[in-house]
Design a protein around this motif. Structure first.
Motif, PDB file in Angstrom:
ATOM      1  N   UNK A 203       0.843  -1.203   0.000  1.00 48.81           N
ATOM      2  CA  UNK A 203       0.000   0.000   0.000  1.00 48.81           C
ATOM      3  C   UNK A 203       0.872   1.245   0.000  1.00 48.81           C
TER       4      UNK A 203
ATOM      5  N   UNK B 243       3.080   1.517  -3.169  1.00 52.03           N
ATOM      6  CA  UNK B 243       2.327   1.947  -4.345  1.00 52.03           C
ATOM      7  C   UNK B 243       1.998   3.432  -4.248  1.00 52.03           C
ATOM      8  N   UNK B 244       1.546   3.848  -3.086  1.00 53.00           N
ATOM      9  CA  UNK B 244       1.217   5.261  -2.921  1.00 53.00           C
ATOM     10  C   UNK B 244       2.441   6.132  -3.194  1.00 53.00           C
ATOM     11  N   UNK B 245       3.572   5.750  -2.604  1.00 49.30           N
ATOM     12  CA  UNK B 245       4.768   6.558  -2.766  1.00 49.30           C
ATOM     13  C   UNK B 245       5.220   6.625  -4.217  1.00 49.30           C
TER      14      UNK B 245
ATOM     15  N   UNK C  88       3.528   6.358  -6.789  1.00 50.39           N
ATOM     16  CA  UNK C  88       2.608   7.133  -7.619  1.00 50.39           C
ATOM     17  C   UNK C  88       2.605   8.600  -7.215  1.00 50.39           C
ATOM     18  N   UNK C  89       3.583   8.980  -6.376  1.00 52.69           N
ATOM     19  CA  UNK C  89       3.777  10.399  -6.129  1.00 52.69           C
ATOM     20  C   UNK C  89       3.114  10.946  -4.889  1.00 52.69           C
ATOM     21  N   UNK C  90       2.630  10.074  -4.009  1.00 52.62           N
ATOM     22  CA  UNK C  90       2.012  10.585  -2.793  1.00 52.62           C
ATOM     23  C   UNK C  90       3.080  11.097  -1.841  1.00 52.62           C
TER      24      UNK C  90
ATOM     25  N   UNK D  54       0.097  12.088   2.401  1.00 50.15           N
ATOM     26  CA  UNK D  54      -0.898  11.498   1.506  1.00 50.15           C
ATOM     27  C   UNK D  54      -0.856   9.975   1.553  1.00 50.15           C
ATOM     28  N   UNK D  55       0.363   9.429   1.640  1.00 54.31           N
ATOM     29  CA  UNK D  55       0.494   7.976   1.715  1.00 54.31           C
ATOM     30  C   UNK D  55      -0.161   7.459   2.987  1.00 54.31           C
TER      31      UNK D  55
ATOM     32  N   UNK E  56      -3.824   7.466   2.494  1.00 53.38           N
ATOM     33  CA  UNK E  56      -4.182   6.321   1.655  1.00 53.38           C
ATOM     34  C   UNK E  56      -4.252   5.047   2.485  1.00 53.38           C
TER      35      UNK E  56
ATOM     36  N   UNK F 117      -7.279   4.857   4.535  1.00 48.65           N
ATOM     37  CA  UNK F 117      -8.430   4.471   3.735  1.00 48.65           C
ATOM     38  C   UNK F 117      -8.451   2.965   3.472  1.00 48.65           C
TER      39      UNK F 117
ATOM     40  N   UNK G  33       6.256  13.276 -12.568  1.00 46.15           N
ATOM     41  CA  UNK G  33       6.567  12.295 -11.544  1.00 46.15           C
ATOM     42  C   UNK G  33       7.829  11.576 -11.962  1.00 46.15           C
TER      43      UNK G  33
ATOM     44  N   UNK H 282      -5.832  -0.141  -5.139  1.00 51.34           N
ATOM     45  CA  UNK H 282      -6.523   0.455  -4.007  1.00 51.34           C
ATOM     46  C   UNK H 282      -7.968  -0.020  -3.972  1.00 51.34           C
TER      47      UNK H 282
ATOM     48  N   UNK I 296      -5.634   8.184  -9.080  1.00 47.49           N
ATOM     49  CA  UNK I 296      -4.900   8.338  -7.827  1.00 47.49           C
ATOM     50  C   UNK I 296      -3.713   9.309  -7.897  1.00 47.49           C
TER      51      UNK I 296
ATOM     52  N   UNK J   3      -3.051  13.027  -6.212  1.00 44.39           N
ATOM     53  CA  UNK J   3      -1.966  13.303  -5.276  1.00 44.39           C
ATOM     54  C   UNK J   3      -1.265  14.605  -5.620  1.00 44.39           C
TER      55      UNK J   3
ATOM     56  N   UNK K  84       0.516   9.182 -15.444  1.00 43.17           N
ATOM     57  CA  UNK K  84       1.291  10.214 -14.764  1.00 43.17           C
ATOM     58  C   UNK K  84       2.433  10.733 -15.622  1.00 43.17           C
TER      59      UNK K  84
END
Ligand SMILES: Nc1ncnc2c1ncn2[C@@H]1O[C@H](COP(=O)(O)OP(=O)(O)OP(=O)(O)O)[C@@H](O)[C@H]1O
Ligand SMILES: Nc1ncnc2c1ncn2[C@@H]1O[C@H](COP(=O)(O)OP(=O)(O)OP(=O)(O)O)[C@@H](O)[C@H]1O
Ligand SMILES: [Mg+2]
Ligand SMILES: [Mg+2]
Lengths: 236, 208, 244, 236, 208
Positions: free
Chosen positions: A130, A133-135, A137-139, A143-144, A147, A150, B72, B84, B94, B98, B143
């Motif tokens: 989790x 993936x968040x990181x 994708x630029x979180x 934000x991560x 996520x 959630x 990115x 997700x 997503x 962000x 992205x």
């Protein structure tokens, strides 16, 4: 039990007829516990996250201590807080003893370790991908984190419900630092304690059922939200 | 964007998994990384993407002349994709969300391109293996990254999907995205690559 | 303006205080916030300065409290008395006893159950004092320490068919719910006096002594005393005013 | 707090010197709560599993009710049980009131909903493929259930720790149906209530700390076992 | 062992995913199931393995003459493998333990065959993609099943591993295990198959 039924229906009738005293008591219970929960939530989740994802010296001790704090009776927490807030204590000048803010502080102390422990367990059970993936994708770190919250929202909801149950049902701290003063700090549980002490068991149970009914209404609404946003997970 | 690895060593317990003295990947590269199972391909890619710290050594990202830095930087696509717990569309959105970008057109395009337009409101966890794979690709490629590290992106894809993805990657690459592809099979995608790296026995060899 | 008034559960739970405060509201603007706890806890809260006045029924503890300078201006407000209650069949035949000492010895000799509150309350202290007259502290098998308040101890005695010492107020308030009967009363040793004490303002400057004194004075005034004397449960007098 | 420290060290010294009264009280607490937990555990896990994996009418109501039961004060549970066990009550002939078995029953009632709610949440967070994989590899339904328990063992451990905390720290039911009888049913929490009522606040806190220390010993041993059987999960 | 499907229909919401009137799989079959992504291959296999109830229709398992019924009947291998949270060895032992069989030799052989002998005490969640895949295969095949349904078993495997698995399956098949293989690529494994089923547009066609 017939007795109980009459008293309970009287209690509910009193509620429905808007009896200000009973509603006042219910109001104290819910406002105090909801405030405590709201204040404790974010710090507790952050602490749970930190314990789940960062290795640091003392981490293991912290987790053990946390779990042990769950075994501390609420009245002991109340006592310690009383000693702090008492006129004779170090924080006596704040004049908080026997007020609702004191009750809120007590309940914050009570729900904090529970929220940390349960969110820690939720975060540990979460898939490590989790955050990755968040990181990727630029979180941002924040934000991560959101996520992740959630993704484990159902476990967190369980944590919140359990914590709310713990504090709305507790009497030790509320009694000790609230003082059970009518119209000020009397909540459902201290009222139950009072009635029980008088030998008015039925009245006590009826008040307990009032609490149960209020909690039920809350939970049914939550459950409804949940069941309308959730489909069972399958794996291929 | 230029990714530079210096004196990387990854070790688990007593054993070195791999040692790489020098390696670089730039936006004009399209590299096929191969090597036997368990040799460390995924580990290397995660290190390159900054998701894992190597035991020793450093990874540096450097901009290249005249590069648009809003993009990115480096995206790693897990070998085993994590989606997700929402619907297909919001998975694709997503990364844009962000960075506070709202771009319905881009999302629509990515969905269509991944052949998921008709599934946009399906819960992601219901998807089939190939659909998951395509969603993960769409979610990354929307992205417009400087470098994309794809770990077995075609493992569950039918031939049509592979061809479609090849087209899309080709397009991205032409517009300046560097590609690193770990893949056991030879297919349309690997043919797109102009470099081949072999990771074997703890060493990386850059082939023709 | 408000004052905090710590008092024993026996007076609060009987309803006396609500009754009294209803009347006080007619003559004063001061809000009296009642905190009802055990005698020990009440004195402790007063000692810490967390309340402005207390009303308790433990003469020796009160004397110590005042002696140590925690409280001032003790005033006897009222008294009631303790009674011995026991199972309906009165197996130890305590009702035949002339004095409370004799009654207790009957219980001990027939090894019936006796519930002691065991909580250092006024009632508990009185009970220990009474046993002392028999020579030693009780150690027979039927002697159980409940460690609980009066109401719960009465419930327990009722459940277990045991004897216990109780203040009359609590007994009258609860007796309809109990399988117990009164077996011994009216021994001069069984008197149970209540005092109000103000928190010493020298120790606790913030204490609202002025309003507290006003309230205490009102309780011992003829008006207050009259109201206390009029308070009844099921037609029975609970507290006898003692200030006039 | 110097006061507190003295009392606490006295309390610990008493424990260590084998003071039979204090050890007796500690013993009642731990034996009652451990028995309750052991008895409740398996039925609660089965109930949690049923709620997690089977859809049936009333399931949603059951979950809401369960969560609401967490908000019922322990004294109310104690009161209801008291009314049942009382001489005048339907189960009066069992002669259980003011005995340890009665305390155990009370605590079973208290930890059951918590265990169900938390295991439900653990099972829901578990991967659906666990059961499928177990089944396809030839596990019987019972074996598959045990496999699932193993896979979510950390979440279940958290549930057990939380439930243990809830019942070892509760006073309402223990007081109500146990009666706090010295040498019989007095446990740590009812002893704390007693000391607090006497105004012996420091003594109350010291007893609370004794409980905390005992819980800490338990948790540290658990944590030690856990940390020696666990490596962090990664995803590729 | 003979698996029979009658009048199977799988529907999600309003749409039929597939409708199959009649289908059977027996222990002497080796079938390659193919079809585009999301057509329902995994769903069909899970239905055949009894892990999922179809919307309507029935699945029957029937013994064949003289068959040894102690064998684990039908095993489905997830497209995306789930490994138990223990070490490699006890993952392989799992099925044997379930039927209270202790057979160290079998386990050793399966580990060696899957090329995991040197990793037997590694925690399963640490394995690489290919290693996971091989472990899942070893865990299933050590049970000597009557029918095995493999969902993309080669997706993460290097060429050597594919060859090794082909050998192993061939051996199993010769000794009487029926095989159903869903696979997008054509490789050594699919060549082993003597039947080809195409699932497309909600219909299953049995090809030569
Ligand atoms: N924490 C760890 N401790 C020990 N070994 C580890 C750890 N993490 C990973 N490994 C091992 O490192 C090796 C490399 O894994 P990696 O996933 O990078 O391989 P890979 O080249 O991607 O293989 P595949 O082609 O199968 O995907 C594997 O053998 C794996 O078991
Ligand atoms: N509960 C559900 N509700 C709606 N659609 C579903 C549900 N479960 C699965 N599906 C859909 O059913 C379709 C078939 O899925 P399945 O996994 O069987 O495909 P597949 O043929 O194995 O594809 P792949 O080759 O990509 O693995 C997918 O499009 C999937 O999204
Ligand atoms: Mg890999
Ligand atoms: Mg599939």
């Amino acid at each position: 039990m017939n007795d109980l039924w009459t008293t309970f229906s009287t209690a509910i009738a009193q509620l429905l007829s808007g009896d200000p005293e009973l509603w006042g008591i219910v109001g104290v219970s819910f406002s105090v516990s909801a405030s405590a929960l709201l204040i404790a939530l974010l710090p507790a989740l952050s602490a749970g996250f930190t314990l789940a994802y960062f290795r640091f010296p003392g981490r293991w001790v912290a987790i053990s201590l946390l779990n042990s704090l769950l075994a501390v009776p609420t009245v002991v927490v109340g006592l310690v807080l009383y000693m702090l807030l008492s006129r004779a204590g170090p924080l006596g000048d704040l004049n908080l003893l026997f007020t609702r803010p004191a009750m809120i502080i007590g309940q914050i102390l009570l729900c904090f370790p529970l929220l940390v422990a349960m969110s820690l367990s939720a975060f540990q059970a979460a898939d490590h991908r989790v955050l990755e993936t968040a990181k990727t994708l630029g979180a941002s770190p924040l934000q991560a984190f959101v996520t992740l919250l959630f993704e484990v929202r159902f476990a967190l909801l369980a944590a919140v419900v359990t914590a709310f149950g713990r504090i709305i049902a507790e009497v030790g701290s509320a009694m000790m630092v609230g003082g059970n003063i009518l119209h000020h700090t009397r909540n459902i549980t201290t009222a139950i304690a009072l009635e029980t002490g008088k030998g008015e068991f039925v009245q006590g149970v009826a008040l307990g059922i009032v609490l149960l009914v209020m909690a039920l209404i809350l939970n049914v609404s939550l459950g409804w939200m949940q069941s309308h946003s959730r489909v069972l997970r399958h794996g291929t | 964007m230029r990714l530079e690895l210096n004196n990387i060593c990854q070790r688990y317990g007593e054993e070195d998994l791999f040692v790489i003295d020098q390696l670089q990947l730039i936006s004009t590269d399209a590299v096929h990384l191969h090597g036997p199972n368990g040799v460390g391909k995924s580990t290397l890619m995660k290190i390159m993407a900054g998701l894992q710290k190597p035991t020793s050594g450093e990874v540096r990202r450097m901009p290249m002349a005249g590069e648009n830095m809003r993009r990115q930087a480096v995206i790693y696509l897990h070998q085993n994709t994590y989606l997700f717990d929402t619907d297909v569309r919001s998975n694709v959105e997503y990364g844009l969300r962000m960075r506070r970008e709202k771009n319905t057109k881009k999302v629509d395009k990515a969905l269509a391109w991944a052949g998921l337009g008709h599934l946009e409101y399906r819960q992601a966890h219901l998807l089939s293996g190939g659909e998951r794979q395509r969603l993960a690709l769409a979610r990354a490629l929307v992205l417009d990254p400087a470098l994309v590290l794809l770990d077995e992106p075609t493992s569950n894809l039918d031939i049509g999907s592979v061809a479609r993805i090849e087209e899309m990657l080709q397009d991205l690459h032409r517009r300046g995205t560097g590609i690193l592809l770990a893949c056991h099979q030879d297919n349309a995608l690997t043919k797109l690559c102009n470099q081949h790296w072999l990771l074997a026995a703890g060493k990386l060899t850059v082939q023709a | 303006d408000s004052i905090r008034f710590a008092t024993t559960t026996s007076t609060y739970n009987s309803g006396l205080l609500d009754y009294l405060l209803n009347h006080y509201a007619n003559v004063s603007q001061t809000e009296v916030q009642v905190i009802s706890v055990g005698t020990g806890k009440a004195l402790r809260m007063a000692e810490n300065g967390d309340v402005d006045l207390v009303m308790t029924h433990a003469p020796s503890a009160e004397a110590r409290f005042i002696g140590q300078g925690f409280g001032i201006e003790p005033l006897g407000v009222m008294y009631n008395d303790f009674v011995l209650v026991g199972p309906k069949d009165d197996a130890a035949q305590v009702s035949l006893a002339q004095t409370v000492t004799e009654g207790l010895s009957l219980i001990m000799l027939s090894n019936q159950r006796f519930i002691s509150r065991g909580d250092d309350s006024g009632t508990h202290k009185k009970e220990l004092q009474l046993w002392q007259h028999l020579g030693a502290l009780p150690s027979f098998a039927g002697y159980l320490e409940s460690g609980r308040g009066m109401g719960h101890s009465l419930q327990m005695a009722s459940e277990l068919g045991a004897y216990t010492l109780t203040d009359r107020g609590t007994w009258l308030a609860l007796k309809d719910k109990l399988a117990l009967r009164l077996v011994l009363e009216t021994d001069p040793r069984l008197l149970n006096p209540y005092q109000v004490i103000l928190v010493n303002p020298v120790r606790h400057q913030h204490a609202n002594v002025k309003s507290a004194r006003e309230f205490a004075q009102w309780m011992v005034s003829s008006e207050g005393q009259g109201i206390i004397g009029k308070f009844r449960i099921n037609g029975e007098v609970l507290f006898v005013p003692s200030a006039l």
